[in-house]
Design an enzyme around this catalytic site. Structure first.
Site, short mmCIF file in Angstrom:
data_model
loop_
_atom_site.label_atom_id
_atom_site.label_comp_id
_atom_site.label_asym_id
_atom_site.label_seq_id
_atom_site.Cartn_x
_atom_site.Cartn_y
_atom_site.Cartn_z
CB ALA A 31 -3.61 -7.99 -3.77
CE1 TYR A 32 -4.91 -1.27 1.65
CE2 TYR A 32 -2.50 -0.84 1.57
CZ TYR A 32 -3.86 -0.42 2.08
OH TYR A 32 -4.20 0.58 2.67
CB ALA A 33 1.04 -2.18 -3.09
#
Length: 190
Positions: A31-33
């Site tokens: 999700a961060y990427a």
């Protein structure tokens, strides 16, 4: 961004804060990427929308940077140091970046020196994404796993100030550092 549009004048520069972490796959960081990669697309779209108004939108993607976030993981100091050494070993520059190095890239994007850049990205990561392949991402994975519970904090800290800096008028090429105090604060500089 919508709220800031009314304040932006021709010659303004908007810098979105993404991450070199958007270039590789690491466990527990999907999700961060994805959100950081989405910022690159937003910058291109915003640039197309705002170019006619003389407003530039670009992206700054820092790599691993030595900031207090490392200590906030709650991991024991010896494990953090071990993870840091492994991570540094995977970076062609052989070390983590400094907040000052990231700030200098932001200053360039905010200045007239980058006036022909629209929808572009500057990756400041010591060669992590460009000077080596992603076969050595286990060091990043180890560091992220060790961060464990702080991973959610890292994502919210880094995603919420996605708008690193909005400059209401063009900055001179050699703007004094004091003009970017909010940027320095967001990057964890004193």
């Amino acid at each position: 961004m919508q709220a800031a549009l009314a304040l932006l004048q021709p010659g303004s520069s908007v810098i979105l804060n993404a991450s070199a972490g958007a270039y590789g796959g690491s466990p527990a960081a999907s999700a961060y990427a994805a959100t950081k990669a989405a910022l690159r697309c937003l910058a291109r779209g915003f640039s197309a929308d705002l170019a006619g108004r003389g407003i530039r939108v670009n992206v700054l993607s820092p790599g691993p940077t030595s900031t207090p976030i490392w200590e906030r993981t709650g991991a024991p100091a010896h494990l953090l140091e071990s993870a840091r050494r492994r991570l540094e070993g995977s970076i062609p520059a052989g070390r983590l970046g400094t907040p000052r190095e990231i700030a200098r890239a932001a200053l360039f994007l905010a200045s007239d020196d980058s006036s022909f850049m629209l929808g572009a990205e500057i990756v400041v990561d010591g060669g992590l994404t460009g000077a080596r392949s992603f076969t050595a991402t286990d060091s990043i994975t180890v560091a992220m796993r060790m961060a464990g519970r702080a991973l959610a904090d890292t994502a919210s800290i880094n995603a919420s100030p996605a708008l690193v800096g909005i400059h209401n008028r063009p900055l001179p090429s050699r703007a004094p550092a004091g003009k970017l105090l909010p940027l320095a604060w967001l990057l964890g500089m004193p």
